[in-house]
Scaffold this active site. Structure first.
Site, PDB file in Angstrom:
ATOM      1  N   TYR A 100     -75.762 -12.944 -91.473  1.00  0.00           N
ATOM      2  CA  TYR A 100     -77.138 -12.603 -91.846  1.00  0.00           C
ATOM      3  C   TYR A 100     -77.382 -11.096 -91.771  1.00  0.00           C
ATOM      4  O   TYR A 100     -78.129 -10.534 -92.584  1.00  0.00           O
ATOM      5  CB  TYR A 100     -78.138 -13.363 -90.972  1.00  0.00           C
ATOM      6  CG  TYR A 100     -78.305 -14.803 -91.393  1.00  0.00           C
ATOM      7  CD1 TYR A 100     -78.703 -15.121 -92.687  1.00  0.00           C
ATOM      8  CD2 TYR A 100     -78.052 -15.843 -90.512  1.00  0.00           C
ATOM      9  CE1 TYR A 100     -78.853 -16.435 -93.085  1.00  0.00           C
ATOM     10  CE2 TYR A 100     -78.200 -17.167 -90.899  1.00  0.00           C
ATOM     11  CZ  TYR A 100     -78.604 -17.462 -92.205  1.00  0.00           C
ATOM     12  OH  TYR A 100     -78.743 -18.763 -92.600  1.00  0.00           O
ATOM     13  N   GLU A 123     -59.902 -35.054 -73.999  1.00  0.00           N
ATOM     14  CA  GLU A 123     -60.410 -34.797 -75.348  1.00  0.00           C
ATOM     15  C   GLU A 123     -61.904 -35.026 -75.484  1.00  0.00           C
ATOM     16  O   GLU A 123     -62.619 -34.216 -76.073  1.00  0.00           O
ATOM     17  CB  GLU A 123     -59.648 -35.687 -76.340  1.00  0.00           C
ATOM     18  CG  GLU A 123     -60.103 -35.547 -77.785  1.00  0.00           C
ATOM     19  CD  GLU A 123     -59.324 -36.452 -78.718  1.00  0.00           C
ATOM     20  OE1 GLU A 123     -59.756 -36.604 -79.877  1.00  0.00           O
ATOM     21  OE2 GLU A 123     -58.282 -37.012 -78.306  1.00  0.00           O
ATOM     22  N   ASP A 130     -56.674 -39.019 -77.124  1.00  0.00           N
ATOM     23  CA  ASP A 130     -56.539 -40.309 -77.787  1.00  0.00           C
ATOM     24  C   ASP A 130     -55.117 -40.498 -78.306  1.00  0.00           C
ATOM     25  O   ASP A 130     -54.413 -39.516 -78.623  1.00  0.00           O
ATOM     26  CB  ASP A 130     -57.510 -40.421 -78.964  1.00  0.00           C
ATOM     27  CG  ASP A 130     -58.961 -40.584 -78.517  1.00  0.00           C
ATOM     28  OD1 ASP A 130     -59.179 -40.963 -77.348  1.00  0.00           O
ATOM     29  OD2 ASP A 130     -59.855 -40.328 -79.336  1.00  0.00           O
TER      30      ASP A 130
END
Length: 352
Positions: free
Chosen positions: A96, A186, A238
């Site tokens: 910006y 995780e 996982d």
């Protein structure tokens, strides 16, 4: 000379190089190390990706390159002011701010890429240059005391959510600790489960919630506690190709960040997550592998980071059984099972 002083020196040096070329009636040029796939190399000795020696030259004598050079110099000047004032700005704020420049960016992706060009050209991380991502770092819970400026924070007394790793982790000083290892998980669901079950006490550990793919600050934190505090790192993810990848980025870095992997990768970190063998041995609830999972697992087999016997065996076994499982699948045996049974067995297997 500290990192801030080095960053300021390099930023000034970039500008002085351009001025010197102009003073000598030379066309200003900037060498930018190549980040193409052909220049990203897996270093067996360092055990992470590095950049090779190829580079491109951006010249103000080339009309097509003038805007990119100008954008890089604008960002460099913006970063110089940040570093001098000991301030930071997010990548979104940079985008910006550039709206007020004569060479603004088409979108934030373009500004991010030019920022990475500056990072690799100077050999400094964007955090050293005062540029920060939007996301927070990981949460840490356990007996660790750090100092941020004049404030000391104990990660065991910072509340149930723990201590949040700041993007400016290199400015944080490790004061004291009373742990023997780090267990990074995780998902935040598993993080809160381990905190509730007092895994930090049971395993004399720091518990780190990665929030999925670990942010740079999180990876830097893990590397620092491994190097500076000599704490072993265990990554519990996982049991699927995406969990494997999240862990491997912590262990051996990513191709995209080959230029800064030496500050982010922790090659001695160990995988403590769900494997194909665990799915079988613990009779875990599973989901079938999707086509995209199968494709990704086959890609991992060709990735040099997964070349050792452990990874090849587990990836091939997962392909054979056609199943994947989440960390939370251990809840089949009760909420306490992962802390009371699974982790002790896995740690005993890895550490003996």
């Amino acid at each position: 000379m500290n990192r801030r002083e080095i960053a300021l020196q390099k930023l000034k040096g970039l500008g002085e190089m351009i001025i010197e070329d102009v003073a000598q009636n030379k066309v200003p040029r900037i060498k930018v190390p190549s980040r193409s796939t052909s220049n990203i190399i897996y270093d067996d000795k360092k055990r992470h990706y590095i950049l090779g020696e190829k580079y491109g030259v951006r010249s103000m004598g080339n009309v097509k390159q003038i805007k990119k050079i100008a954008q890089m110099l604008y960002i460099a000047n913006f970063c110089k002011d940040l570093v001098k004032k000991n301030k930071t700005a997010t990548l979104r704020e940079l985008y910006y701010v550039s709206e007020g420049w004569d060479v603004d960016f088409a979108d934030q992706q373009e500004s991010n890429i030019i920022g990475e060009d500056l990072e690799v050209t100077l050999g400094m991380t964007r955090e050293d240059l005062g540029l920060l991502p939007e996301e927070d770092g990981a949460a840490v819970y356990g007996e660790l005391t750090v100092r941020e400026g004049d404030i000391e924070i104990n990660a065991l007394k910072a509340g149930k959510s723990g201590y949040t790793i700041p993007p400016t982790i290199d400015e944080v000083e490790f004061i004291d600790h009373d742990v023997e290892r780090v267990i990074a998980v995780e998902t935040m669901g598993m993080y809160h489960r381990l905190v509730q079950e007092k895994a930090y006490k049971k395993f004399d550990s720091l518990i780190v919630g990665l929030k999925g793919q670990a942010a740079r600050a999180t990876r830097r934190f893990l590397k620092r506690v491994n190097d500076e505090l000599n704490l072993p790192i265990y990554i519990c993810n996982d049991g699927d190709p995406w969990g494997f990848h999240i862990a491997m980025v912590i262990i051996s870095g990513s191709a995209k960040l080959a230029h800064v992997n030496h500050e982010l990768a922790t090659p001695d970190a160990r995988f403590l997550g769900v494997t194909a063998s665990d799915i079988i041995n613990y009779d875990l609830p599973t989901d079938p592998l999707k086509d995209i999972d199968i494709l990704r697992l086959k890609e991992l087999l060709r990735d040099p980071r997964y070349k050792d016997d452990f990874w090849k065996r587990e990836i091939k076994k997962m392909l054979k059984i056609g199943k994947k499982a989440e960390q939370q699948s251990f809840s089949k045996y009760g909420l306490e099972y992962v802390v009371d049974t699974y982790l002790p067995e896995k740690l005993d297997e890895i550490e003996t």
